[in-house]
Design an enzyme around this catalytic site. Structure first.
Site, short mmCIF file in Angstrom:
data_model
loop_
_atom_site.label_atom_id
_atom_site.label_comp_id
_atom_site.label_asym_id
_atom_site.label_seq_id
_atom_site.Cartn_x
_atom_site.Cartn_y
_atom_site.Cartn_z
CB SER A 72 -0.82 0.19 1.03
OG SER A 72 -2.15 0.62 1.00
CG ASP A 108 7.11 4.91 -12.00
OD1 ASP A 108 7.44 3.57 -12.20
OD2 ASP A 108 5.75 5.21 -12.26
CE LYS A 139 -5.13 -1.94 1.05
NZ LYS A 139 -5.02 -0.44 0.45
#
Length: 449
Positions: free
Chosen positions: A298, A309, A323
């Site tokens: 999470s 990224d 999740k």
């Protein structure tokens, strides 16, 4: 027996994760409920059943218990992270996200069917009283813990500052149990721990994302830079998540302002973006490795996903939990509340990690020592998990083939056997040597001669 112990400990981890984990956004106000004609028909069915149970069941029943049970069952038909919280559970959830409560200062779990001290928290009443990791708590205020759930035990030991509680301890080597009467105090859970692990390498461990986590991290980074660190290991392993805002505020300390950290989308196509603001000091050039594993879920995955990224850090470890949903906390009348999945989240590149997790840049597995291990469970293994709209579900045959390969993780890992941390340190040392040998470094040296 070892397998059963592993499951017992995993059960404790799961309970704690459900209580404090998930990915929570701020509380959503209660909206007025409006039902259409079909829903009124269904509600009439519910009322009919409730009336029959109340009037005809063999024993007298409590109406509130029946309604709470029905609400729990209703939410259980949704995804595994939605749930109804009766008043006491709702209050516990709020305490967990604040990271502050009145109590003794011990982490507890169920081991081999017994209430066991996982660890006393330093400088708390329990720590000062001499409670040790591994102690068995057999009574709380004279009441046996044999049939007590973890939640019931926590409830009995927490309380207002200045009040006392007596716990009866059984310890290995003792001939008989011993009572400890301890006065409760305000316990502040430290979600951030830090130290210098090697010459010039800082180490920061975030256990969960609470209200104070970002400011605690900021203090930790300042103290580490005061010690002249030149690189950093950020440890997000076994971090079940927490508050969305906290994850964004943590990430912005490693990126420049106006960078997208994450965006969320509910049932409508409209999306909400969360960008770095630069409100806190940021360290965007410090060489950095992020440790992740199957327990990084999470909010941890939001931080790891954004740093990956933006190519800000190297991720090392094993694939994360997977999740990719966001829960809203909605207060209800009578002090109860809903934890309801209201959105999915996406990394800066628009990737949903739901059921997929995040693959580290460098895979390093930790092997169980002495065969003590527990089976790894990820989001995709949970009943009623949400689908990932970007990736179709695996074909049944392929799924069964993969199920044959049961992944396990060690119960405990001490620092000398922590190959992931050691690998991270070695890589950062190599990074340091490589930088010194780069052409720019040679030019700088020449300029200084």
């Amino acid at each position: 027996m070892k397998k059963r112990r592993g499951l017992a400990i995993f059960g404790w981890i799961l309970i704690v994760s459900l209580a404090i984990g998930g990915l929570l956004i701020s509380e959503m106000p209660l909206k007025s409920a409006v039902a259409d004609s079909q829903e009124y028909q269904d509600l009439r069915l519910f009322t009919e059943a409730l009336t029959i149970i109340k009037t005809s069941y063999v024993e007298e029943v409590n109406t509130q218990d029946l309604i709470y049970g029905a609400l729990k069952g209703m939410l259980r038909t949704l995804d595994p992270h939605s749930g109804f919280m009766p008043p006491e559970e709702y209050k516990e959830m709020q305490i967990d996200t604040r990271g502050e409560f009145g109590g003794l200062g011990i982490q507890i779990g169920i081991k081999k069917g017994m209430l066991t001290v996982i660890a006393p928290i330093e400088d708390t009443p329990a720590w000062k009283a001499g409670i040790k990791a591994g102690d068995k708590i057999v009574k709380v205020d004279g009441e046996s813990t044999r049939e007590m759930t973890l939640f019931e035990a926590v409830k009995k030991m927490r309380g207002p500052r200045g009040t006392a509680v007596t716990i009866t301890i059984v310890r290995e080597g003792w001939k008989e149990p011993k009572d400890f009467t301890i006065t409760r105090d305000v316990i502040k859970i430290k979600s951030v721990k830090y130290r210098v692990v090697d010459d010039g390498i800082g180490y920061v461990k975030i256990n969960q994302f609470q209200e104070r986590t970002a400011s605690d991290l900021s203090n930790a980074l300042k103290k580490l830079t005061d010690k002249k660190i030149d690189s950093l290991v950020l440890d997000l392993r076994n971090n079940p998540g927490g508050l969305l805002k906290s994850a964004v505020d943590v990430t912005e300390q490693f990126l420049t302002p106006e960078k997208l950290v994450v965006y969320i989308k509910g049932r409508s196509v409209k999306k909400t973006e969360y960008l770095t603001k630069g409100d806190l000091p940021y360290y965007d050039t410090l060489p950095m490795i992020v440790l992740v594993n199957h327990g990084s879920a999470s909010a941890s995955e939001i931080v790891a996903g954004a740093l990956k990224d933006w190519k800000r850090a190297v991720l090392l470890g094993v694939k994360t939990f997977g999740k990719g949903s966001v829960q809203s906390v909605i207060p209800l009348s009578g002090g109860s509340g809903l934890r309801l999945t209201t959105a999915k989240y996406y990394t800066p590149k628009g990737i949903s990690i739901q059921n997929e997790g995040i693959e580290p840049d460098i895979v390093v597995k930790v092997k169980p020592q002495d065969g003590e291990a527990y089976p790894v469970i990820r989001e995709k293994d949970l009943e009623h998990h949400l689908k990932n709209e970007q990736k179709p579900e695996e074909k049944e045959k392929e799924k069964k083939e993969k199920e044959k390969e049961t992944e396990v993780a060690p119960l405990q890992v001490d620092e000398k056997n922590d190959v992931q941390l050691q690998m991270a340190i070695d890589l950062l040392k190599g990074w340091r040597i490589f930088e010194k040998k780069s052409p720019d470094s040679e030019k700088n040296v020449a300029d200084n001669l």
